[in-house]
Scaffold this motif. Structure first.
Motif, PDB file in Angstrom:
ATOM      1  N   GLU A  40       0.821  -1.203   0.000  1.00  0.00           N
ATOM      2  CA  GLU A  40       0.000   0.000   0.000  1.00  0.00           C
ATOM      3  C   GLU A  40       0.859   1.259   0.000  1.00  0.00           C
ATOM      4  OE1 GLU A  40      -0.282  -2.532   2.173  1.00  0.00           O
ATOM      5  OE2 GLU A  40      -2.279  -3.368   1.845  1.00  0.00           O
ATOM      6  N   VAL A  44       1.225   4.087  -3.047  1.00  0.00           N
ATOM      7  CA  VAL A  44       0.992   5.522  -2.831  1.00  0.00           C
ATOM      8  C   VAL A  44       2.245   6.319  -3.190  1.00  0.00           C
ATOM      9  CG1 VAL A  44       0.583   7.297  -1.069  1.00  0.00           C
ATOM     10  CG2 VAL A  44      -0.807   5.215  -1.092  1.00  0.00           C
ATOM     11  N   GLU A  54      -2.913   7.443 -10.088  1.00  0.00           N
ATOM     12  CA  GLU A  54      -3.621   7.200  -8.826  1.00  0.00           C
ATOM     13  C   GLU A  54      -4.528   5.986  -8.953  1.00  0.00           C
ATOM     14  OE1 GLU A  54      -5.593  10.666  -7.306  1.00  0.00           O
ATOM     15  OE2 GLU A  54      -3.719  11.771  -7.072  1.00  0.00           O
ATOM     16  N   ALA A  55      -5.162   5.817 -10.107  1.00  0.00           N
ATOM     17  CA  ALA A  55      -6.044   4.662 -10.321  1.00  0.00           C
ATOM     18  C   ALA A  55      -5.246   3.361 -10.242  1.00  0.00           C
ATOM     19  CB  ALA A  55      -6.765   4.774 -11.656  1.00  0.00           C
ATOM     20  N   ALA A  57      -2.462   2.948  -8.608  1.00  0.00           N
ATOM     21  CA  ALA A  57      -2.057   2.794  -7.211  1.00  0.00           C
ATOM     22  C   ALA A  57      -3.180   2.182  -6.382  1.00  0.00           C
ATOM     23  CB  ALA A  57      -1.634   4.142  -6.626  1.00  0.00           C
ATOM     24  N   GLU A  58      -4.390   2.654  -6.587  1.00  0.00           N
ATOM     25  CA  GLU A  58      -5.530   2.124  -5.834  1.00  0.00           C
ATOM     26  C   GLU A  58      -5.759   0.652  -6.140  1.00  0.00           C
ATOM     27  OE1 GLU A  58      -9.038   4.557  -6.208  1.00  0.00           O
ATOM     28  OE2 GLU A  58      -7.877   6.382  -5.888  1.00  0.00           O
ATOM     29  N   GLU A  59      -5.702   0.299  -7.405  1.00  0.00           N
ATOM     30  CA  GLU A  59      -5.923  -1.102  -7.779  1.00  0.00           C
ATOM     31  C   GLU A  59      -4.797  -1.996  -7.277  1.00  0.00           C
ATOM     32  OE1 GLU A  59      -6.700  -1.343 -11.966  1.00  0.00           O
ATOM     33  OE2 GLU A  59      -8.653  -0.366 -11.761  1.00  0.00           O
ATOM     34  N   ALA A  61      -2.771  -1.414  -4.657  1.00  0.00           N
ATOM     35  CA  ALA A  61      -2.846  -1.493  -3.200  1.00  0.00           C
ATOM     36  C   ALA A  61      -3.915  -2.480  -2.751  1.00  0.00           C
ATOM     37  CB  ALA A  61      -3.112  -0.110  -2.609  1.00  0.00           C
ATOM     38  N   ALA A  62      -4.995  -2.545  -3.506  1.00  0.00           N
ATOM     39  CA  ALA A  62      -6.085  -3.467  -3.176  1.00  0.00           C
ATOM     40  C   ALA A  62      -5.813  -4.890  -3.668  1.00  0.00           C
ATOM     41  CB  ALA A  62      -7.388  -2.956  -3.790  1.00  0.00           C
TER      42      ALA A  62
END
Length: 124
Positions: A40, A44, A54-55, A57-59, A61-62
């Motif tokens: 995570e 970031v 950012e998209a 990074a979010e995917e 991290a999840a």
């Protein structure tokens, strides 16, 4: 008294100033060997550095996807029969090591310097 971290094992201990005179010098390479970030935090920090969106990074991290540049590296340096397991490992591993096996190829793909990567991992 000061906290000492063994760069070989990661073990922590406490020493007084007389012990510190006997302690070996810790090099940047020593720190690179033990530097780790959570997936995570790495996602970031990579987005903040402009390496991924950012998209992405979010995917990442999840654990839902890996950034396109990572997929490109896997497809170019990992043998075909190991690509699926590599992609799954990258999506599910909780931590990213500074000296992980794909880091050199990722650095080359994005033209990232050692100094930039060290800064990302908080080594400078």
């Amino acid at each position: 008294m000061q906290k000492i971290i063994d760069v070989q094992t990661g073990d922590e201990s406490v020493a007084d100033s007389s012990d510190l005179a006997l302690a070996p010098e810790v090099t940047t390479d020593d720190l690179r060997q033990i530097a780790v970030m959570s997936r995570e935090d790495f996602a970031v920090a990579s987005a903040q550095a402009g390496w991924i969106s950012e998209a992405e990074a979010e995917e990442w991290a999840a654990g839902a996807a890996i950034p396109s540049f990572v997929a490109d590296v896997i497809n170019s340096v990992v043998p075909q029969e190991e690509r699926l397991s590599t992609r799954i490992r990258i999506r599910t591993q909780p931590d990213i090591a500074r000296n992980g096996s794909l880091i050199p190829a990722l650095k080359a793909e994005l033209n990232i310097t050692d100094a930039e990567l060290d800064a990302l991992f908080g080594l400078t």
